[in-house]
Motif scaffolding. Sequence first.
Motif, PDB file in Angstrom:
ATOM      1  N   ILE A 240       0.889  -1.258  -0.002  1.00 18.19           N
ATOM      2  CA  ILE A 240      -0.041  -0.031  -0.113  1.00 18.19           C
ATOM      3  C   ILE A 240       0.839   1.358   0.064  1.00 18.19           C
ATOM      4  O   ILE A 240       1.938   1.343   0.780  1.00 18.19           O
ATOM      5  N   ASP A 241       0.723   2.244  -0.854  1.00 15.28           N
ATOM      6  CA  ASP A 241       1.254   3.347  -1.066  1.00 15.28           C
ATOM      7  C   ASP A 241       0.709   4.427  -0.405  1.00 15.28           C
ATOM      8  O   ASP A 241      -0.365   4.994  -0.757  1.00 15.28           O
ATOM      9  N   GLY A 242       1.445   5.062   0.575  1.00 19.18           N
ATOM     10  CA  GLY A 242       0.888   6.227   1.359  1.00 19.18           C
ATOM     11  C   GLY A 242      -0.233   6.014   2.277  1.00 19.18           C
ATOM     12  O   GLY A 242      -0.715   5.003   2.289  1.00 19.18           O
ATOM     13  N   GLY A 243      -0.477   7.074   3.094  1.00 21.57           N
ATOM     14  CA  GLY A 243      -1.564   6.711   4.258  1.00 21.57           C
ATOM     15  C   GLY A 243      -1.040   6.287   5.410  1.00 21.57           C
ATOM     16  O   GLY A 243      -0.028   5.808   5.723  1.00 21.57           O
ATOM     17  N   VAL A 244      -2.328   5.689   6.065  1.00 31.37           N
ATOM     18  CA  VAL A 244      -1.793   5.180   7.360  1.00 31.37           C
ATOM     19  C   VAL A 244      -1.603   3.777   7.278  1.00 31.37           C
ATOM     20  O   VAL A 244      -0.879   3.219   8.229  1.00 31.37           O
ATOM     21  N   TYR A 245      -1.769   2.952   6.164  1.00 35.48           N
ATOM     22  CA  TYR A 245      -1.191   1.637   5.851  1.00 35.48           C
ATOM     23  C   TYR A 245      -0.056   1.420   5.055  1.00 35.48           C
ATOM     24  O   TYR A 245       0.373   0.769   4.432  1.00 35.48           O
ATOM     25  N   HIS A 246       0.580   2.853   5.010  1.00 37.39           N
ATOM     26  CA  HIS A 246       1.799   2.979   4.014  1.00 37.39           C
ATOM     27  C   HIS A 246       2.927   1.967   4.155  1.00 37.39           C
ATOM     28  O   HIS A 246       3.244   1.335   5.436  1.00 37.39           O
ATOM     29  N   LYS A 247       3.365   1.124   2.946  1.00 43.86           N
ATOM     30  CA  LYS A 247       4.221   0.097   3.233  1.00 43.86           C
ATOM     31  C   LYS A 247       3.411  -1.312   3.682  1.00 43.86           C
ATOM     32  O   LYS A 247       4.327  -2.206   3.785  1.00 43.86           O
ATOM     33  N   ARG A 248       2.293  -1.379   4.240  1.00 49.64           N
ATOM     34  CA  ARG A 248       1.853  -2.565   4.726  1.00 49.64           C
ATOM     35  C   ARG A 248       1.588  -3.495   3.477  1.00 49.64           C
ATOM     36  O   ARG A 248       1.224  -2.729   2.391  1.00 49.64           O
ATOM     37  N   LYS A 249       1.683  -4.558   3.502  1.00 50.94           N
ATOM     38  CA  LYS A 249       1.544  -5.469   2.593  1.00 50.94           C
ATOM     39  C   LYS A 249       0.140  -6.338   2.579  1.00 50.94           C
ATOM     40  O   LYS A 249      -0.217  -6.538   3.572  1.00 50.94           O
ATOM     41  N   ILE A 250      -0.219  -6.647   1.437  1.00 53.89           N
ATOM     42  CA  ILE A 250      -1.524  -7.346   1.495  1.00 53.89           C
ATOM     43  C   ILE A 250      -1.236  -8.416   0.150  1.00 53.89           C
ATOM     44  O   ILE A 250      -0.762  -8.392  -0.715  1.00 53.89           O
ATOM     45  N   ARG A 251      -2.005  -9.419   0.661  1.00 49.15           N
ATOM     46  CA  ARG A 251      -1.713 -10.771  -0.475  1.00 49.15           C
ATOM     47  C   ARG A 251      -3.078 -10.750  -1.267  1.00 49.15           C
ATOM     48  O   ARG A 251      -4.077 -10.223  -0.560  1.00 49.15           O
ATOM     49  N   PHE A 252      -2.662 -11.459  -2.370  1.00 52.93           N
ATOM     50  CA  PHE A 252      -4.131 -11.611  -3.176  1.00 52.93           C
ATOM     51  C   PHE A 252      -3.744 -12.800  -4.082  1.00 52.93           C
ATOM     52  O   PHE A 252      -2.713 -13.302  -3.896  1.00 52.93           O
ATOM     53  N   ILE A 253      -5.143 -13.334  -4.413  1.00 52.70           N
ATOM     54  CA  ILE A 253      -4.728 -14.528  -5.219  1.00 52.70           C
ATOM     55  C   ILE A 253      -3.911 -14.066  -6.530  1.00 52.70           C
ATOM     56  O   ILE A 253      -4.372 -13.200  -7.139  1.00 52.70           O
ATOM     57  N   ASP A 254      -2.958 -14.777  -6.874  1.00 49.99           N
ATOM     58  CA  ASP A 254      -2.166 -14.518  -8.038  1.00 49.99           C
ATOM     59  C   ASP A 254      -2.834 -15.309  -9.104  1.00 49.99           C
ATOM     60  O   ASP A 254      -2.324 -16.494  -9.466  1.00 49.99           O
ATOM     61  N   ASP A 255      -3.696 -14.687  -9.950  1.00 48.10           N
ATOM     62  CA  ASP A 255      -4.442 -15.511 -10.848  1.00 48.10           C
ATOM     63  C   ASP A 255      -4.190 -14.656 -12.363  1.00 48.10           C
ATOM     64  O   ASP A 255      -4.186 -13.452 -12.048  1.00 48.10           O
ATOM     65  N   GLN A 256      -4.091 -15.419 -13.435  1.00 52.99           N
ATOM     66  CA  GLN A 256      -3.735 -14.711 -14.600  1.00 52.99           C
ATOM     67  C   GLN A 256      -5.215 -13.821 -15.257  1.00 52.99           C
ATOM     68  O   GLN A 256      -4.703 -13.017 -15.897  1.00 52.99           O
ATOM     69  N   SER A 257      -6.303 -13.974 -14.533  1.00 52.93           N
ATOM     70  CA  SER A 257      -7.552 -13.084 -14.851  1.00 52.93           C
ATOM     71  C   SER A 257      -7.386 -11.553 -13.975  1.00 52.93           C
ATOM     72  O   SER A 257      -8.227 -10.952 -14.530  1.00 52.93           O
ATOM     73  N   LEU A 258      -6.543 -11.787 -13.103  1.00 54.95           N
ATOM     74  CA  LEU A 258      -6.510 -10.600 -12.263  1.00 54.95           C
ATOM     75  C   LEU A 258      -5.389  -9.720 -12.873  1.00 54.95           C
ATOM     76  O   LEU A 258      -4.255 -10.091 -13.125  1.00 54.95           O
ATOM     77  N   ARG A 259      -5.429  -8.453 -12.686  1.00 60.33           N
ATOM     78  CA  ARG A 259      -4.791  -7.139 -13.199  1.00 60.33           C
ATOM     79  C   ARG A 259      -4.550  -6.310 -12.171  1.00 60.33           C
ATOM     80  O   ARG A 259      -5.135  -5.176 -12.286  1.00 60.33           O
ATOM     81  N   PRO A 260      -3.930  -6.369 -10.887  1.00 60.62           N
ATOM     82  CA  PRO A 260      -4.046  -5.420  -9.841  1.00 60.62           C
ATOM     83  C   PRO A 260      -3.099  -4.158 -10.397  1.00 60.62           C
ATOM     84  O   PRO A 260      -2.249  -4.187 -11.384  1.00 60.62           O
ATOM     85  N   THR A 261      -3.836  -3.184 -10.107  1.00 62.78           N
ATOM     86  CA  THR A 261      -3.428  -1.704 -10.342  1.00 62.78           C
ATOM     87  C   THR A 261      -2.077  -1.551  -9.919  1.00 62.78           C
ATOM     88  O   THR A 261      -1.873  -1.806  -8.579  1.00 62.78           O
ATOM     89  N   GLY A 262      -1.264  -0.988 -10.736  1.00 66.36           N
ATOM     90  CA  GLY A 262       0.097  -1.020 -10.321  1.00 66.36           C
ATOM     91  C   GLY A 262       0.530   0.434  -9.499  1.00 66.36           C
ATOM     92  O   GLY A 262      -0.467   1.326  -9.415  1.00 66.36           O
ATOM     93  N   SER A 263       1.656   0.391  -8.733  1.00 65.33           N
ATOM     94  CA  SER A 263       1.984   1.395  -8.056  1.00 65.33           C
ATOM     95  C   SER A 263       1.872   2.745  -8.526  1.00 65.33           C
ATOM     96  O   SER A 263       1.342   3.682  -8.038  1.00 65.33           O
ATOM     97  N   ARG A 264       2.538   2.998  -9.807  1.00 66.03           N
ATOM     98  CA  ARG A 264       2.482   4.078 -10.284  1.00 66.03           C
ATOM     99  C   ARG A 264       1.175   4.937 -10.637  1.00 66.03           C
ATOM    100  O   ARG A 264       0.802   6.106 -10.357  1.00 66.03           O
TER     101      ARG A 264
END
Length: 179
Positions: A10-34
């Motif tokens: 997570i970029d910025g805010g109160v959870y800055h640098k906290r990590k979240i896990r997600f299911i790594d599936d080819q159908s998912l396209r997580p929004t990139g940091s930039r």
Amino acid sequence: MVWVLGILSIDGGVYHKRKIRFIDDQSLRPTGSRVRTILFDWLRMEVKGKDCLDLFSGSGILSFQALSWGAKSSLCIDQNIKVCSMIQEQADILGAKINTQKLSLPNKITGEYDICFIDPPFSQQEVLKQVLFSIQKQQILKPDAIVYVEWGTMLELKDWNILKYKKVGQVHMHLLEQK
């Protein structure tokens, strides 16, 4: 069952640098940091105390980022129950006010929202149009609500005003309001 997991920070805010896990599936396209950095530069002053709706939520990163910047709550909707379970598990670990719902879109959504994130698979253009029409018809957006759409091309929409637009790599970022 063993799930292959990806990790996002997570970029910025109160959870800055906290990590979240997600299911790594080819159908998912997580929004990139930039892209997230640009989006929340746009929304940072708008998000505090707001109720968010995250459609095609995938990793849930947009909801986590919104809550990190002060959003009151977020509802993540995805058609994959495993995705919903993983988002809820990560929210519980962080203590973030996220609820999840398994639902194929477009479909009936309950509640009223200030900010809506829409990030469908780029191949589902008809579904995107149907979802945009559906959220207007259902009147689930509060007055002055903002809708963010992440898409593979620039959108041309007759029922929406484009407030902000930017292309980052293959991603076209759209910040919209209803006409």
